[in-house]
Design a protein around this motif. Sequence first.
Motif, short mmCIF file in Angstrom:
data_model
loop_
_atom_site.label_atom_id
_atom_site.label_comp_id
_atom_site.label_asym_id
_atom_site.label_seq_id
_atom_site.Cartn_x
_atom_site.Cartn_y
_atom_site.Cartn_z
N MET A 1 37.39 15.06 -51.62
CA MET A 1 36.44 15.81 -50.80
C MET A 1 35.04 15.23 -51.01
SD MET A 1 38.35 17.97 -49.23
CE MET A 1 37.14 19.07 -48.53
N VAL A 2 34.42 14.77 -49.94
CA VAL A 2 33.07 14.21 -49.99
C VAL A 2 32.17 15.02 -49.08
CG1 VAL A 2 31.63 12.15 -49.67
CG2 VAL A 2 34.00 11.91 -50.44
N PHE A 3 31.15 15.66 -49.66
CA PHE A 3 30.26 16.52 -48.87
C PHE A 3 31.05 17.57 -48.09
CE2 PHE A 3 27.81 12.39 -48.78
CZ PHE A 3 27.00 12.74 -49.85
N GLU B 1 37.22 15.89 -46.25
CA GLU B 1 38.20 14.99 -46.85
C GLU B 1 38.00 13.57 -46.32
OE1 GLU B 1 43.06 14.53 -47.35
OE2 GLU B 1 42.17 16.39 -46.60
N ARG B 2 37.85 12.63 -47.24
CA ARG B 2 37.62 11.24 -46.88
C ARG B 2 38.53 10.32 -47.70
NH1 ARG B 2 35.24 12.11 -42.21
NH2 ARG B 2 33.05 12.72 -42.30
N THR B 3 38.70 9.11 -47.21
CA THR B 3 39.35 8.07 -47.99
C THR B 3 38.29 7.41 -48.86
OG1 THR B 3 41.02 7.65 -46.31
CG2 THR B 3 40.60 5.90 -47.90
N ILE B 4 38.55 7.36 -50.17
CA ILE B 4 37.58 6.79 -51.12
C ILE B 4 38.17 5.53 -51.72
CG2 ILE B 4 36.25 7.18 -53.21
CD1 ILE B 4 36.25 10.12 -52.64
N LEU B 5 37.34 4.51 -51.80
CA LEU B 5 37.77 3.22 -52.34
C LEU B 5 36.73 2.73 -53.33
CD1 LEU B 5 40.04 1.08 -51.89
CD2 LEU B 5 38.47 -0.07 -50.34
N THR C 1 35.22 6.75 -46.22
CA THR C 1 35.30 6.62 -44.77
C THR C 1 36.24 7.67 -44.19
OG1 THR C 1 35.93 5.12 -42.96
CG2 THR C 1 37.15 4.92 -45.01
N ASP C 2 36.06 7.95 -42.90
CA ASP C 2 36.98 8.85 -42.21
C ASP C 2 38.07 8.08 -41.47
OD1 ASP C 2 35.47 7.70 -40.27
OD2 ASP C 2 34.90 9.56 -39.26
#
Length: 245
Positions: A1-3, A6-10, A115-116
Amino acid sequence: MVFGIERTILCTFNQKLFDSQTQTLSREIVKRKRRLQELRTRLENRRPDSPGKVPTVEGVQKNVKVILRGRHMADLFAAQVRQNRAGLPRLSFRFRDKAYQHLRSTLLGKTLLFTDRTDWSDEQIVLAYRAQHHVEADFRRLKDPHYLTFRPAFHWTDQKLRVHAFYCVLALLMLNLLRRKLAQAGIPLSIAKMMDSLTDIHEVTLLYPGASGSQKPFVRTVLADMDPIQRQLVKTLGLERYRSP
């Protein structure tokens, strides 16, 4: 969870970035060590009867904070200011090697991307992030006073400004496609260099007098002298077909 989304984090690692950040950090560490040592020496040489304003613990602590101002510096040094029996402040400090090793292993050389675009692979996410400089370069090109300049617009209504912006961006797109075509043909040029070279290709019309005064002059159209790059451009882009008959 970003801000809250739900995002993909790398997490990426770049060795060149790691080396650069390590060198910069090492220079800053040496600089801080030297300044802390100088401050400690001045305090040790200070006597109760020395002329001038007597340093205080609070004042020395402020100096230490100023010296350690900067990213990571306060975490990498342990500094303590105490008062001796004569009432004078004394400084002691040490370098936190474990904190430094932890910093090297967890932060240096790494970049967190989110990124989304959940359908993208890791490679696509990294390539898209590292291609941002192309977009930034295009914004700079739109400020080029010779080609693609957005200003002056000479328009005042929103509608005309939108049209002006459209054909400026359209021209930028066409030039980028042209530059890409040349790069694929083994002619890597910047947009400015490409435009300068194309602009300097001139068509010259030569007039030869007839055999007698009554005959019309003979007309011949040729291209002016070109450098090797311009000859490559003419051949690759097929510009010969646009010459006057």
